[in-house]
Design an enzyme around this catalytic site. Structure first.
Site, short mmCIF file in Angstrom:
data_model
loop_
_atom_site.label_atom_id
_atom_site.label_comp_id
_atom_site.label_asym_id
_atom_site.label_seq_id
_atom_site.Cartn_x
_atom_site.Cartn_y
_atom_site.Cartn_z
N HIS A 122 0.82 -1.22 0.00
CA HIS A 122 0.00 0.00 0.00
C HIS A 122 0.85 1.27 0.00
O HIS A 122 0.59 2.18 0.80
CB HIS A 122 -0.92 0.03 1.22
CG HIS A 122 -1.93 -1.07 1.26
ND1 HIS A 122 -2.65 -1.38 2.40
CD2 HIS A 122 -2.35 -1.94 0.31
CE1 HIS A 122 -3.47 -2.39 2.14
NE2 HIS A 122 -3.29 -2.75 0.88
N PRO A 123 1.87 1.42 -0.83
CA PRO A 123 2.66 2.65 -0.81
C PRO A 123 1.84 3.85 -1.29
O PRO A 123 1.16 3.77 -2.31
CB PRO A 123 3.82 2.34 -1.75
CG PRO A 123 3.28 1.31 -2.70
CD PRO A 123 2.34 0.48 -1.87
#
Length: 571
Positions: free
Chosen positions: A485-486
């Site tokens: 989930h960057p």
């Protein structure tokens, strides 16, 4: 070499880029060029990666595509000092649909407070009332919870096809410790639920399937695959095109209107920096002429860090592990082919739970991913191989929803084909360590509650002898990993760290926007694909100058806040 000309040139056909390509070309007149470094995701349109594309279609195929370089950038981070110097593999989609073609298909909007928080940080027009209509516009929800969602959108959202008995037991155990079974997209997120999935008729519903494929017949939309962008062309302080490599040659696509970067939280800051937009010292160190000194490009990196507690089951209790081999696997393949059900429809988790680490918090800061299966931890952490164990097990895996730690993504070379340097800095802020330790303790409470407790033989990881806060934190540092989930590396907002204004326009450069997960000033409370799609839906109206959608009257009655969750969490 001169390339095509369009009104809008979009870089990246991922979760956001596919949405933009559809919405911006919808009038049949506006010319849109979508440039994607990867290949076509349709099996019969791209025979060179036929097997990979077939795997994309099957929900459980994510276990394979997570390590498939034909459709995956498979970035590797720098050694992470705060988690024992480990390096992490970061899968990112390199195919039409981007990471929505590889992810675990888990659909979570986040909390209403996330977006009101963005607005309070200077992102006017991004509060909950502003974004909720765009979530609804995207959604085509199936099932009993449809009134909370949109029902006419292109993105199919459905319930798991496999209500495994072990998952049902886990859900009941969450209820036993005080978490109410509820729709996590209702008035409150805190509680436990079956995961909503981006699945259509037993097949993955990526943004390529939902948005791009239906639009590709339009004569005003051109999709160029295997074309890697290398630089934004800037003249007179304005973006006028994109340089890209295709078939071994360098081309320039000209944009009469705007250039829109939708490469994701890794590729978009990299491309900005290669184009002379970013921290001045970094660009000069690599011999890149400075166009705009924006220190926030590549900074503010946030990701969800997940740690799995694994349990071995008692003799006779079945999990999904046993279905993945031998005659049972053949049976499951038959079930999928004939009914689109069973093991091959498996998502990354069946059940999710949201809770608070401390009673004085206004909203949940912990999320659980619960799956009636266990993977070979060593193979997964070392090689991204998702191999189910032979013996039955269950995973209860928490993450901190709003980490305080911040990392960076910066170019390591002026070579546009060289990967960037990713420094995640997981658990580098002491608060993150405190929350993940509490989350592991809550996970143990779930496992110790009936009916799940009666089906568990023993705790495998972290292990019954790991009891103190220090030992649990040490386990988290050595066993945790990315949740893929960057976000945040091209953040919108106000102040010196903001890369974009609230219209997603790059500060100091005209006719250039970023539209992807990188624009989030702070990570959303849950899986990030749904918010990324929402961002692109809203951005398309901004780009076209349309009046923002108005919020609908709340369809769900506010539910009274229960205090029992706070009591057991702090007990």
């Amino acid at each position: 070499m001169n390339g095509p000309t369009a009104d809008y040139v979009i870089v990246g056909a991922g979760s956001a880029g596919c949405v933009l390509a559809n919405r911006l070309s919808a009038d049949g007149r506006t010319r849109v060029l979508l440039v994607e470094a990867g290949g076509d995701d349709r099996p019969l349109r791209n025979l060179r990666q036929f097997a990979s594309n077939m795997t994309i279609r099957i929900p459980v195929g994510y276990a394979s595509t997570l390590k498939d370089r034909r459709v995956n950038w498979l970035f590797e981070t720098q050694a992470d000092a705060s988690t024992g110097g480990r390096r992490y593999l970061w899968p990112r989609g390199k195919v039409l649909g981007g990471s929505s073609s590889l992810n675990g298909m888990l659909y979570v909007r986040g909390q209403r407070g996330d977006y009101d928080g963005w607005r309070a940080m200077g992102c006017e027009g991004w509060g909950w009332a502003d974004v909720e209509p765009y979530f609804r516009r995207a959604e085509h929800r199936h099932g009993e919870a449809a009134e909370t969602y949109g029902t006419d959108g292109p993105l199919d959202i459905s319930d798991p096809t496999m209500a495994h008995p072990l998952s049902q037991a886990a859900l009941k155990s969450c209820e036993a410790i005080g978490l109410e079974h509820r729709d996590i997209h209702g008035a409150e997120q805190e509680g436990v639920a079956w995961f909503p999935l981006t699945v259509r008729n037993g097949k993955r519903c990526s943004t390529a399937v939902a948005y791009l494929h239906p639009a590709m017949a339009r004569p005003n939309l051109r999709v160029l695959t295997r074309a890697q962008a290398t630089r934004v062309v800037i003249e007179g302080g304005q973006a006028v095109g994109v340089e890209f490599r295709h078939d071994g040659k360098c081309h320039v696509a000209r944009a009469l209107g705007e250039v829109i970067l939708a490469g994701g939280a890794v590729n978009s800051p990299q491309l900005l920096q290669l184009s002379g937009i970013g921290p001045a010292a970094l660009l000069r160190a690599h011999g890149i002429d400075l166009i705009a000194d924006l220190p926030g490009v590549g900074a503010n990196l946030q990701d969800h860090y997940i740690v799995s507690e694994n349990y071995r089951l008692k003799k006779g209790v079945q999990s999904i592990n046993e279905l993945a081999r031998g005659w049972r696997l053949l049976r499951e393949a038959g079930r999928y082919l004939t009914r689109k059900r069973g093991l091959l429809t498996l998502s990354a988790a069946h059940v999710t739970a949201f809770c608070r680490s401390h009673a004085d918090l206004a909203s949940p800061d912990i999320q659980f991913h619960i799956l009636p299966a266990t993977v070979d931890a060593d193979a997964f952490l070392r090689e991204q191989k998702m191999l189910l164990e032979k013996l039955p097990g269950i995973s209860i895996a928490p993450c901190q929803l709003r980490p305080q730690s911040r990392g960076t993504i910066n170019i390591a070379s002026a070579d546009p084909l060289a990967p960037p340097a990713i420094t995640p800095n997981y658990l580098s802020d002491p608060m993150d360590g405190k929350v993940i330790v509490e989350a592991l303790r809550i996970g143990r409470r779930i496992a110790a509650a009936e009916p799940l407790a009666g089906q568990i033989d023993h705790e495998m990881a972290p292990g019954a002898d790991v009891l103190s806060d220090d030992d649990l934190l040490a386990f988290a540092r050595e066993a945790g990993t990315t949740l893929y989930h960057p976000v945040g590396t091209c953040a919108m907002g106000q102040g010196p760290g903001a890369v974009l204004d609230p219209q997603l326009r790059v500060r100091g450069v005209g006719r250039l926007r970023v539209v992807d997960a990188g624009v989030m000033p702070r990570i959303s409370s849950g899986n990030t694909n749904a918010p990324t799609i929402m961002i692109a839906e809203k951005a398309s109206d901004m780009i076209l100058g349309k009046t923002p959608l108005a919020a609908k009257v709340e369809a769900v009655r506010p539910q009274p806040k229960k205090t029992r969750s706070a009591e057991w969490i702090s007990a």
